[in-house]
Design a protein around this motif. Sequence first.
Motif, PDB file in Angstrom:
ATOM      1  N   ILE A  32     -13.200  18.245 -31.293  1.00 41.37           N
ATOM      2  CA  ILE A  32     -13.224  16.711 -31.924  1.00 41.37           C
ATOM      3  C   ILE A  32     -12.891  15.655 -31.055  1.00 41.37           C
ATOM      4  CG2 ILE A  32     -11.996  15.554 -33.719  1.00 41.37           C
ATOM      5  CD1 ILE A  32     -13.431  17.723 -34.957  1.00 41.37           C
ATOM      6  N   TRP A  33     -11.662  15.773 -30.070  1.00 46.71           N
ATOM      7  CA  TRP A  33     -11.332  14.595 -29.468  1.00 46.71           C
ATOM      8  C   TRP A  33     -12.284  14.412 -28.281  1.00 46.71           C
ATOM      9  CZ3 TRP A  33      -8.020  11.350 -31.165  1.00 46.71           C
ATOM     10  CH2 TRP A  33      -7.425  10.120 -30.272  1.00 46.71           C
ATOM     11  N   PRO A  34     -12.658  13.134 -28.127  1.00 46.96           N
ATOM     12  CA  PRO A  34     -13.713  12.953 -26.678  1.00 46.96           C
ATOM     13  C   PRO A  34     -12.627  13.033 -25.295  1.00 46.96           C
ATOM     14  CG  PRO A  34     -13.221  11.060 -27.736  1.00 46.96           C
ATOM     15  CD  PRO A  34     -12.566  12.139 -28.899  1.00 46.96           C
ATOM     16  N   TYR A  35     -11.870  14.081 -25.199  1.00 47.78           N
ATOM     17  CA  TYR A  35     -11.028  13.899 -23.920  1.00 47.78           C
ATOM     18  C   TYR A  35     -12.165  13.681 -22.531  1.00 47.78           C
ATOM     19  CZ  TYR A  35     -12.420  18.992 -23.876  1.00 47.78           C
ATOM     20  OH  TYR A  35     -13.235  19.925 -23.754  1.00 47.78           O
ATOM     21  N   GLU A  36     -13.334  14.189 -22.600  1.00 51.09           N
ATOM     22  CA  GLU A  36     -13.734  13.679 -21.477  1.00 51.09           C
ATOM     23  C   GLU A  36     -13.988  12.251 -21.007  1.00 51.09           C
ATOM     24  OE1 GLU A  36     -15.604  17.206 -24.260  1.00 51.09           O
ATOM     25  OE2 GLU A  36     -15.256  14.765 -24.563  1.00 51.09           O
ATOM     26  N   ASN A  37     -13.737  11.541 -21.871  1.00 50.09           N
ATOM     27  CA  ASN A  37     -14.017  10.126 -21.639  1.00 50.09           C
ATOM     28  C   ASN A  37     -12.795   9.322 -21.890  1.00 50.09           C
ATOM     29  OD1 ASN A  37     -16.820  10.265 -20.764  1.00 50.09           O
ATOM     30  ND2 ASN A  37     -17.282  10.420 -22.885  1.00 50.09           N
ATOM     31  N   TRP A  38     -11.596   9.979 -22.490  1.00 48.77           N
ATOM     32  CA  TRP A  38     -10.667   9.282 -23.007  1.00 48.77           C
ATOM     33  C   TRP A  38      -9.434  10.022 -22.582  1.00 48.77           C
ATOM     34  CZ3 TRP A  38     -11.362   4.286 -24.627  1.00 48.77           C
ATOM     35  CH2 TRP A  38     -12.630   3.964 -25.237  1.00 48.77           C
ATOM     36  N   HIS A 123      -9.844   1.712 -29.458  1.00 50.08           N
ATOM     37  CA  HIS A 123      -9.832   2.575 -30.623  1.00 50.08           C
ATOM     38  C   HIS A 123     -11.131   2.649 -31.374  1.00 50.08           C
ATOM     39  CE1 HIS A 123      -8.658   4.229 -34.406  1.00 50.08           C
ATOM     40  NE2 HIS A 123      -9.338   3.084 -35.210  1.00 50.08           N
ATOM     41  N   ASP A 124     -11.966   1.665 -31.617  1.00 47.22           N
ATOM     42  CA  ASP A 124     -13.284   1.762 -32.246  1.00 47.22           C
ATOM     43  C   ASP A 124     -14.308   2.667 -31.484  1.00 47.22           C
ATOM     44  OD1 ASP A 124     -12.224   0.457 -34.304  1.00 47.22           O
ATOM     45  OD2 ASP A 124     -13.458  -1.533 -33.968  1.00 47.22           O
ATOM     46  N   ALA A 125     -14.138   2.386 -29.978  1.00 47.32           N
ATOM     47  CA  ALA A 125     -15.173   3.190 -29.238  1.00 47.32           C
ATOM     48  C   ALA A 125     -14.543   4.590 -29.127  1.00 47.32           C
ATOM     49  CB  ALA A 125     -15.094   2.608 -27.956  1.00 47.32           C
ATOM     50  N   LEU A 126     -13.346   4.714 -29.003  1.00 46.86           N
ATOM     51  CA  LEU A 126     -13.001   6.267 -29.166  1.00 46.86           C
ATOM     52  C   LEU A 126     -13.236   6.933 -30.450  1.00 46.86           C
ATOM     53  CD1 LEU A 126      -9.346   7.534 -27.800  1.00 46.86           C
ATOM     54  CD2 LEU A 126     -10.256   8.308 -30.140  1.00 46.86           C
ATOM     55  N   ILE A 127     -13.099   6.427 -31.341  1.00 49.35           N
ATOM     56  CA  ILE A 127     -13.274   7.181 -32.709  1.00 49.35           C
ATOM     57  C   ILE A 127     -14.880   7.397 -32.822  1.00 49.35           C
ATOM     58  CG2 ILE A 127     -13.166   6.752 -35.311  1.00 49.35           C
ATOM     59  CD1 ILE A 127     -10.541   7.447 -34.008  1.00 49.35           C
ATOM     60  N   GLU A 128     -15.743   6.512 -32.530  1.00 50.36           N
ATOM     61  CA  GLU A 128     -17.068   6.725 -32.362  1.00 50.36           C
ATOM     62  C   GLU A 128     -17.386   7.788 -31.569  1.00 50.36           C
ATOM     63  OE1 GLU A 128     -19.149   5.655 -35.039  1.00 50.36           O
ATOM     64  OE2 GLU A 128     -17.555   4.782 -35.709  1.00 50.36           O
ATOM     65  N   ALA A 130     -15.423  10.216 -30.804  1.00 50.62           N
ATOM     66  CA  ALA A 130     -14.981  11.696 -31.526  1.00 50.62           C
ATOM     67  C   ALA A 130     -16.015  11.978 -32.488  1.00 50.62           C
ATOM     68  CB  ALA A 130     -13.676  11.224 -31.987  1.00 50.62           C
ATOM     69  N   PHE A 131     -16.439  10.963 -33.393  1.00 51.63           N
ATOM     70  CA  PHE A 131     -17.450  11.125 -34.449  1.00 51.63           C
ATOM     71  C   PHE A 131     -18.738  11.692 -34.066  1.00 51.63           C
ATOM     72  CE2 PHE A 131     -15.483   8.795 -38.224  1.00 51.63           C
ATOM     73  CZ  PHE A 131     -14.316   9.256 -38.059  1.00 51.63           C
ATOM     74  N   GLU A 140     -29.263  19.025 -32.502  1.00 50.79           N
ATOM     75  CA  GLU A 140     -29.820  19.443 -30.960  1.00 50.79           C
ATOM     76  C   GLU A 140     -30.075  18.028 -30.380  1.00 50.79           C
ATOM     77  OE1 GLU A 140     -31.048  22.155 -29.477  1.00 50.79           O
ATOM     78  OE2 GLU A 140     -30.095  23.326 -31.136  1.00 50.79           O
ATOM     79  N   ALA A 141     -30.326  16.688 -31.191  1.00 53.42           N
ATOM     80  CA  ALA A 141     -30.339  15.604 -30.775  1.00 53.42           C
ATOM     81  C   ALA A 141     -29.002  14.827 -30.511  1.00 53.42           C
ATOM     82  CB  ALA A 141     -31.110  14.656 -31.509  1.00 53.42           C
ATOM     83  N   LYS A 142     -28.653  14.784 -29.201  1.00 51.36           N
ATOM     84  CA  LYS A 142     -27.155  14.390 -28.907  1.00 51.36           C
ATOM     85  C   LYS A 142     -26.877  12.750 -29.155  1.00 51.36           C
ATOM     86  CE  LYS A 142     -26.136  18.651 -28.495  1.00 51.36           C
ATOM     87  NZ  LYS A 142     -25.747  19.491 -29.465  1.00 51.36           N
ATOM     88  N   LYS A 143     -25.872  12.415 -29.746  1.00 52.78           N
ATOM     89  CA  LYS A 143     -25.474  10.932 -29.823  1.00 52.78           C
ATOM     90  C   LYS A 143     -24.662  10.810 -28.612  1.00 52.78           C
ATOM     91  CE  LYS A 143     -26.114   9.973 -34.720  1.00 52.78           C
ATOM     92  NZ  LYS A 143     -25.585   9.186 -35.814  1.00 52.78           N
ATOM     93  N   LYS A 144     -24.895   9.558 -28.040  1.00 56.46           N
ATOM     94  CA  LYS A 144     -24.108   9.072 -26.856  1.00 56.46           C
ATOM     95  C   LYS A 144     -23.579   7.720 -27.183  1.00 56.46           C
ATOM     96  CE  LYS A 144     -23.608   9.398 -21.956  1.00 56.46           C
ATOM     97  NZ  LYS A 144     -22.501   8.685 -21.873  1.00 56.46           N
TER      98      LYS A 144
END
Length: 168
Positions: A32-38, A123-128, A130-131, A140-144
């Motif tokens: 869940i958590w985007p620890y790769e960037n946060w 916060h808004d960038a981090l939550i997006e 994570a989502f 298959e199509a990855k959102k970034k």
Amino acid sequence: MKVTNVHTRRIHQPKEKVSKLFKTLATTNDLIWPYENWPAIKFLEGLNVGSKGGHGSIRYTIIEFNEDDYIKFQFSRPEGFMGTHEFKIEALNENQTEIRHEINIQTTFETSLLWIFVIRWLHDALIEDAFNKVENYFTEAKKKATYNFWVKLLREIYKRKPLQTKIA
């Protein structure tokens, strides 16, 4: 100042599958958590009511937890953030689930400025992110995410002055 901040995302998967991902929050296999960037989210006693933790310089305690439906946190830092935030998972139908993150806080004058000019943007960038991570798990199509100028600037500032990561 009263602050309510809500993010939702519709995931085209049954709730049971999405709930399995949420059970990995703050583990070594966090899906869940985007620890790769946060800064990573960590808790002293795992995902249990009463466990203290946070990410970066933000601190909170788990006050409610149902591993299939929601987790709710009470802020303890920054000082002047009085209130909660929570993740919720709700089945919309057999094959669609809504994930939701909501902040409900009252802020002091100083932390209102901190929220308006710094924390809200990050916060808004981090939550997006994570989502996106949740949605990308199933597609298959990855959102970034693409960050706006202000988020990029704030992230650059915090790279030079790392956020506190020790849980206390």
